[in-house]
Design an enzyme around this catalytic site. Structure first.
Site, PDB file in Angstrom:
ATOM      1  N   ASP A  43      -8.201  31.347   8.624  1.00  0.00           N
ATOM      2  CA  ASP A  43      -9.413  31.614   8.607  1.00  0.00           C
ATOM      3  C   ASP A  43     -10.324  30.344   9.248  1.00  0.00           C
ATOM      4  OD1 ASP A  43      -8.854  33.816   7.010  1.00  0.00           O
ATOM      5  OD2 ASP A  43      -9.279  32.738   5.052  1.00  0.00           O
TER       6      ASP A  43
HETATM    7  N1  URA Z   1      -4.966  32.672   3.038  1.00  0.00           N
HETATM    8  C1  URA Z   1      -6.298  32.824   3.018  1.00  0.00           C
HETATM    9  O1  URA Z   1      -7.143  33.059   2.384  1.00  0.00           O
HETATM   10  N2  URA Z   1      -6.690  32.169   4.177  1.00  0.00           N
HETATM   11  C2  URA Z   1      -6.254  31.513   5.301  1.00  0.00           C
HETATM   12  O2  URA Z   1      -6.676  31.410   6.397  1.00  0.00           O
HETATM   13  C3  URA Z   1      -4.611  31.834   5.044  1.00  0.00           C
HETATM   14  C4  URA Z   1      -4.130  32.359   3.977  1.00  0.00           C
END
Ligand code: URA
Length: 263
Positions: free
Chosen positions: A104
């Site tokens: 993310d």
């Molecule tokens: N889990 C999440 O919530 N975000 C990420 O970027 C990777 C795994």
């Protein structure tokens, strides 16, 4: 020798096989000057001229595998429709690389990028089950029963078409589906009563969209910070945020062959 067009495109580093199928359907691929939208099309790379977005594709180029320590604030995509900074702004190489899976925008840490479409396909396929380890800072003092729930599996909601791993996803389904997460390894690294936070290490081998955040939310904990420390056993602690390095061949082989299951 003849092979399927999408396989040839993936091997040439355009994208994963599935993404290449989408590109074919979108009319971005030409064979001998003619746009081809038929997924079953076979090509002979020795004889046929194959173009993607107007540029000739050749699969003689060497495959590269890059490990980036992604800072927060960058989106994991090749080209962002809103003009935000992408992870490709941090890795300038001549090969046409793509991220393997996704972090993310507000998650930092280990991210692999490559021009090997087959590697992307294999590593992001659920059956590969490569482990990913995160440190997570959550609000409040985490309780033993919450850790137990995270270990056993919790119910999260996911939108099929938003899944970071798009295998077997079709159509434009906007409904969410409930999913029980697979067993995870969870360690409490630290609790701080004064700051009212807890730090955990969570290892999972799935790649549902925003999975770690959703898992923590499922036990009532707000995530304050999320960092991926390792993919398999390849970590980023020796890389500063925003820096990258090439993976060694043995590391690539380990990722491809060393799928570790969590019991
Ligand atoms: N889990 C999440 O919530 N975000 C990420 O970027 C990777 C795994």
């Amino acid at each position: 020798m003849e092979e399927r067009l999408q396989k040839y495109l993936a091997e040439s580093g355009i994208a994963s096989r599935r993404k290449c199928e989408e590109y074919i359907l979108q009319g971005k691929v030409k064979v001998n000057g003619k746009t081809v939208t038929e997924l079953g099309t076979k090509v002979n790379p020795q004889e046929d001229k194959i173009e993607f977005e107007g540029k000739e594709v050749n699969n003689q180029q060497k495959n590269v595998y890059i490990l980036l320590n992604k800072p927060i604030g960058y989106v994991t995509t090749v080209d962002d429709q809103f003009g935000r900074d992408t992870v490709l702004n941090l890795v300038k190489v001549k090969e046409r690389i793509v991220p393997v899976g996704r972090l993310d925008m507000y998650t930092s840490g280990a991210l692999i990028l490559t021009n090997d479409g087959d590697f992307v396909y294999k590593v992001t396929h659920p059956k590969h089950e490569i482990t990913k380890t995160y440190t997570v800072t959550v609000k409040g003092i985490i309780q033993k029963d919450e850790v137990e729930q995270l270990r056993k599996g919790v119910k999260i909601e996911e939108s099929p078409e938003n899944n970071s791993i798009n295998h077997n996803k079709n159509g434009k389904n906007t409904k969410t589906e409930s999913y029980i997460t697979k067993p995870a390894k969870v360690k409490i690294l630290k609790t701080d009563e004064e700051k009212d936070i807890s730090r955990l290490e969570i290892t999972i081998h799935e790649g549902k969209n925003r999975q770690v955040r959703k898992m923590c939310e499922a036990v009532g904990r707000k995530v304050l910070a999320l960092h991926r420390i390792k993919i398999g056993d390849i970590g980023v602690k020796d890389l500063e945020l925003g820096k990258w390095r090439y993976l060694k061949q043995y590391e690539v082989n380990k990722i491809l062959n060393g799928n570790i299951q969590i019991k």
